[in-house]
Write a protein that holds these residues in place. Structure first.
Motif, PDB file in Angstrom:
ATOM      1  N   ALA A 250      -9.707  -1.883   8.246  1.00 46.33           N
ATOM      2  CA  ALA A 250     -11.238  -1.031   8.631  1.00 46.33           C
ATOM      3  C   ALA A 250     -10.923   0.229   9.362  1.00 46.33           C
ATOM      4  O   ALA A 250     -11.631   1.278   8.926  1.00 46.33           O
ATOM      5  CB  ALA A 250     -12.278  -1.791   8.483  1.00 46.33           C
ATOM      6  N   ARG A 251     -10.450   0.235  10.411  1.00 49.93           N
ATOM      7  CA  ARG A 251      -9.634   0.701  11.473  1.00 49.93           C
ATOM      8  C   ARG A 251      -9.294   2.166  10.903  1.00 49.93           C
ATOM      9  O   ARG A 251      -9.667   3.780  10.619  1.00 49.93           O
ATOM     10  CB  ARG A 251      -9.544   0.732  13.047  1.00 49.93           C
ATOM     11  CG  ARG A 251     -10.866   0.098  13.758  1.00 49.93           C
ATOM     12  CD  ARG A 251     -10.025  -1.029  14.733  1.00 49.93           C
ATOM     13  NE  ARG A 251      -9.065  -0.045  15.596  1.00 49.93           N
ATOM     14  CZ  ARG A 251      -8.305  -0.907  16.625  1.00 49.93           C
ATOM     15  NH1 ARG A 251      -7.825  -1.524  16.606  1.00 49.93           N
ATOM     16  NH2 ARG A 251      -7.261   0.630  17.099  1.00 49.93           N
TER      17      ARG A 251
ATOM     18  N   GLU B 132     -10.773   3.940   8.021  1.00 42.50           N
ATOM     19  CA  GLU B 132     -12.086   4.859   8.313  1.00 42.50           C
ATOM     20  C   GLU B 132     -11.274   6.318   9.186  1.00 42.50           C
ATOM     21  O   GLU B 132     -11.884   7.692   8.949  1.00 42.50           O
ATOM     22  CB  GLU B 132     -13.116   4.401   9.944  1.00 42.50           C
ATOM     23  CG  GLU B 132     -13.655   3.203   8.681  1.00 42.50           C
ATOM     24  CD  GLU B 132     -14.354   3.203  10.504  1.00 42.50           C
ATOM     25  OE1 GLU B 132     -15.171   3.910  11.087  1.00 42.50           O
ATOM     26  OE2 GLU B 132     -14.522   1.631  10.880  1.00 42.50           O
TER      27      GLU B 132
ATOM     28  N   LEU C 254     -16.710  -0.222   2.969  1.00 43.22           N
ATOM     29  CA  LEU C 254     -15.809  -1.614   2.885  1.00 43.22           C
ATOM     30  C   LEU C 254     -16.733  -2.873   3.296  1.00 43.22           C
ATOM     31  O   LEU C 254     -17.333  -3.226   3.508  1.00 43.22           O
ATOM     32  CB  LEU C 254     -14.929  -0.786   4.622  1.00 43.22           C
ATOM     33  CG  LEU C 254     -14.394   0.363   5.092  1.00 43.22           C
ATOM     34  CD1 LEU C 254     -14.134   0.869   5.888  1.00 43.22           C
ATOM     35  CD2 LEU C 254     -13.280   0.592   3.581  1.00 43.22           C
TER      36      LEU C 254
ATOM     37  N   ASP D 296     -15.762   5.954   4.941  1.00 44.77           N
ATOM     38  CA  ASP D 296     -17.554   5.238   5.525  1.00 44.77           C
ATOM     39  C   ASP D 296     -17.414   4.096   5.547  1.00 44.77           C
ATOM     40  O   ASP D 296     -16.691   3.484   4.726  1.00 44.77           O
ATOM     41  CB  ASP D 296     -18.848   6.029   4.719  1.00 44.77           C
ATOM     42  CG  ASP D 296     -19.270   6.045   5.918  1.00 44.77           C
ATOM     43  OD1 ASP D 296     -20.262   4.776   5.395  1.00 44.77           O
ATOM     44  OD2 ASP D 296     -19.183   7.211   6.272  1.00 44.77           O
ATOM     45  N   LYS D 297     -17.218   3.108   6.916  1.00 50.61           N
ATOM     46  CA  LYS D 297     -17.681   2.275   6.965  1.00 50.61           C
ATOM     47  C   LYS D 297     -18.640   1.464   6.298  1.00 50.61           C
ATOM     48  O   LYS D 297     -18.360   0.461   5.862  1.00 50.61           O
ATOM     49  CB  LYS D 297     -17.496   1.785   8.782  1.00 50.61           C
ATOM     50  CG  LYS D 297     -18.148   0.389   8.539  1.00 50.61           C
ATOM     51  CD  LYS D 297     -18.034   0.295  10.638  1.00 50.61           C
ATOM     52  CE  LYS D 297     -17.758  -1.414  10.903  1.00 50.61           C
ATOM     53  NZ  LYS D 297     -17.877  -0.962  12.010  1.00 50.61           N
ATOM     54  N   SER D 298     -19.430   1.902   5.187  1.00 53.28           N
ATOM     55  CA  SER D 298     -20.717   1.198   4.825  1.00 53.28           C
ATOM     56  C   SER D 298     -19.622   0.919   2.627  1.00 53.28           C
ATOM     57  O   SER D 298     -20.287   0.527   2.460  1.00 53.28           O
ATOM     58  CB  SER D 298     -22.147   2.827   4.340  1.00 53.28           C
ATOM     59  OG  SER D 298     -21.139   3.468   3.745  1.00 53.28           O
TER      60      SER D 298
END
Length: 266
Positions: A145-146, A149, A158, A154-156
């Motif tokens: 995730a990092r 990003e 993932l 965008d994290k949303s």
């Protein structure tokens, strides 16, 4: 048990490890009354190491795998989601340094990020835990995730799956997490040499995905016959190819894929 056997026997069967072991055995036999056998083993292993390192063995084994699926055609429209398999993040090094450290399969991450930027409505799924037989608590998913990003995703968007230790579990856990709906189109991003086994496993669990091969190691068919002047490169390609073919044979014998070498359908 399947996971343990695949990891232990798989490592032992890699050409580089096997031939080095053969050399050690032959060297020990030189000190015994079986010195002739020892000499033969040392000579054979040396010749095979040279052939695998400098010759086209790895290329010839990889090319049928990498050329099995053609490049994805974007004219078919935007996908609903993108699935990328693990093996692109070194878990131990990432944990040791507290930051994502990618491997030679980093194309999987790079191309997935590029696809995500091209198709902003597509969901992005990363599936990968810790593939090591003896592992700590760190998982590829902890750093994926990092990494995405940092590449502008965008994290949303993932969906991160961190339990899978091999490709079979990638397919099982990804399907359970996503619960794909009829008519949805999902891309599967993985190395070209790994695509036949991956597609066979996803088909077997009932998850229809479209192949998006990346991370090629061989060029055209003519390149399959080329030699190299760096033995490490040739041995690396041979190791990758043998591991993949052994994986196909093992999964076919276990009934986890329906064909020895899955290919395009229709």
């Amino acid at each position: 048990m399947f996971f343990v056997l695949s990891k232990t026997l798989g490592v032992m069967a890699l050409p580089q490890n096997f031939l080095i072991g053969l050399t050690v055995l032959g060297s020990l036999l030189l000190l015994t009354r079986f010195f002739r056998l020892g000499r033969a083993l040392v000579l054979l292993s040396a010749l095979m190491l040279a052939l695998c390192g400098f010759g086209p063995v790895g290329n010839l084994l990889l090319y049928p795998l990498e050329s099995r699926f053609p490049a994805w055609i974007p004219s078919q429209g935007a996908p609903d989601g993108i699935i990328v398999l693990g093996a692109s993040i070194d878990v131990d090094l990432s944990a040791a340094h507290g930051t994502p450290v990618t491997t030679t399969a980093s194309d999987r991450i790079i191309m997935t990020a590029a696809l995500a930027r091209k198709y902003p409505s597509a969901r992005v799924v990363f599936t990968g835990g810790n593939p090591n037989l003896i592992s700590g608590e760190a998982k590829e998913a902890d750093f994926a995730a990092r990494l995405f990003e940092s590449l502008g995703i965008d994290k949303s968007r993932l969906i991160i799956e961190g339990r899978a230790r091999n490709t079979y579990e990638n397919a099982v856990f990804a399907k359970a997490m996503i619960d794909p709906k009829p008519g949805e189109r999902w891309l599967l991003v993985t190395s070209a040499f790994h695509m036949p086994r991956s597609m066979g496993l996803f088909r077997k669990v009932g998850f229809a995905v479209e192949p998006y091969p990346v991370d090629w190691r061989v060029g055209t068919g003519r390149d399959a016959f080329s030699f190299t002047d760096i033995a490490e490169d040739g041995l690396s390609r041979t190791n990758i190819a043998v591991r993949e073919w052994l994986g196909l044979i093992t999964y076919r014998a276990a009934g986890r894929i329906d064909e020895l070498l899955p290919g395009p359908q229709g």
